[in-house]
Enzyme design. Structure first.
Site, mmCIF file in Angstrom:
data_model
loop_
_atom_site.group_PDB
_atom_site.id
_atom_site.type_symbol
_atom_site.label_atom_id
_atom_site.label_comp_id
_atom_site.label_asym_id
_atom_site.label_seq_id
_atom_site.Cartn_x
_atom_site.Cartn_y
_atom_site.Cartn_z
ATOM 1 C CB CYS A 72 24.692 65.362 59.453
ATOM 2 S SG CYS A 72 25.518 65.538 58.017
ATOM 3 C CG HIS B 181 30.406 64.668 59.141
ATOM 4 N ND1 HIS B 181 30.890 64.368 57.609
ATOM 5 C CD2 HIS B 181 29.160 64.465 58.952
ATOM 6 C CE1 HIS B 181 29.793 64.324 56.965
ATOM 7 N NE2 HIS B 181 28.794 64.461 57.546
#
Ligand code: NAD
Length: 335
Positions: free
Chosen positions: A141, A221
């Site tokens: 990711c 994130h």
């Protein structure tokens, strides 16, 4: 033309999302998904109409739980043209022999090493490299999020140097085992972190170094990027470039945190509230003393999902033009 047959080995956070995205395509179909345990996810997969397969020693347990197992993982692989391996990091490499033996193609996720597949993939950065390949790894990711901004910047202005700090979510929202729950953890302490080198598995020429910390959050994130470019440009030039990228979304309008970005995903009616795009605060895009700075949020559970669909299309040579595959995937997913 018959549809490409796709099996999902490991129906967890990534696997269930890839299964749903593949099901939306007109050139591929799901022939089965595998679950190790007869839990609610296996039950829902069955209710959705997926054929649920399991490990050889779990078939009876599945049946006893009222979920009719269609067979073993080996049976599932035998029905597929390509297996998308979404087992936990480190497990996938053990499956390579199974795929080779069955003569099927295999896609791994970012939890496996580059060397396992020999080709690390990001749709806009190196689609052509995956054309016809037997094995591909869709990068993590974080690496996906980095490639999506670095590649267009490099094409347009040339990238001299990238420095990035990754503020990583501690665990996925459904994960009750990992932490921290009340600390900030430099991770790894030894610098730089592995994230920069992982971008080089897709774009070897990029000068990049990274540091990373883990935070007590599960949502997303957050990256802080600092990039030196070869050509002079303004923050407006960078905004114009990013605005043209279909897997980048600008966030603002009162969105000042990852919590609000994920609320946006729910308000947009996205499945599971997913945010497949890099979420960049356009207001943060700044040129300071000739260097570019900005913030981006990365939804770890979902940004790699369209990339898996494009990887299948490249490996099966359903589409030779990466840009066309990206448009098709985006359209079907509603991105
Ligand atoms: P997960 O733990 O949510 O799901 C893994 C699934 O695989 C589970 O359903 C588990 O029961 C199953 N499984 C375990 N062993 C198996 C086996 N031997 N055979 C078949 N199935 C088995 O994991 P995840 O978060 O979906 O991660 C999968 C991969 O995707 C990893 O490589 C990970 O690094 C990568 N990835 C994860 C994220 C994320 O944030 N969750 C983001 C990008 C990439």
């Amino acid at each position: 033309m018959s549809k490409v047959k796709v099996a999902i080995n490991g129906y967890g956070t990534i696997g269930k999302r890839v299964a749903d995205a593949v099901s939306l395509q007109d050139d591929m179909e799901i022939v089965g998904v595998s679950k190790t345990r007869p839990n609610y996810e296996a039950s829902i997969a069955h209710d959705k109409g997926y054929n649920v397969y399991t490990l050889a020693n779990r078939v009876d347990a599945m049946k006893q739980a009222g979920i009719p197992a269609a067979g073993t993982v080996d049976d599932m692989i035998a029905k597929a043209d390509v297996v998308v391996d979404c087992t936990p990091g480190g497990i996938g490499k053990k499956n390579k022999g199974l795929y080779e033996k069955a003569g099927v193609k295999g896609i791994w996720q970012g939890g496996e090493d580059h060397e396992l597949a020999g080709c690390s993939f990001n749709a806009i950065s190196n689609y052509e490299e995956a054309l016809g390949r037997d094995f591909v790894r869709v990068v993590s990711c974080n690496t996906t999020g980095l490639c999506r901004v670095i590649y267009p910047l490099d094409q347009e202005f040339g990238v001299k140097k990238v420095r990035v700090t990754l503020m990583r979510r501690a665990a996925d929202p459904n994960d009750i085992k990992k932490g921290p729950i009340n600390a900030i953890v430099p991770n790894p302490i030894k610098l730089p972190s592995h994230h920069g080198p992982d971008v080089k598995t897709v774009m070897p020429h990029i000068n990049i170094a990274s540091t990373a910390v883990k935070l007590p959050t599960t949502l997303m994130h957050l990256h802080t990027l600092n990039i030196e470019l070869e050509k002079d440009c303004s923050s407006e030039d960078v905004k114009d470039l990013f605005a043209k990228q279909s897997r980048i979304r600008f966030v603002g309008q009162g969105i000042s945190s990852t919590a609000e970005v994920m609320e946006l995903g729910k308000d947009l009616g996205r499945p599971r509230g997913d945010m497949w795009e890099n979420c960049i605060w356009d207001e943060s895009i700044t040129m300071y003393e000739g260097e570019l700075y900005f913030f981006q949020g990365i939804h770890q559970e979902s940004d790699v999902i369209p990339e898996n669909v494009d990887a299948i299309r490249a490996m099966m040579e359903l589409e030779s033009d990466g840009a066309k595959s990206v448009v098709k995937t985006n359209k079907t997913m509603g991105l």
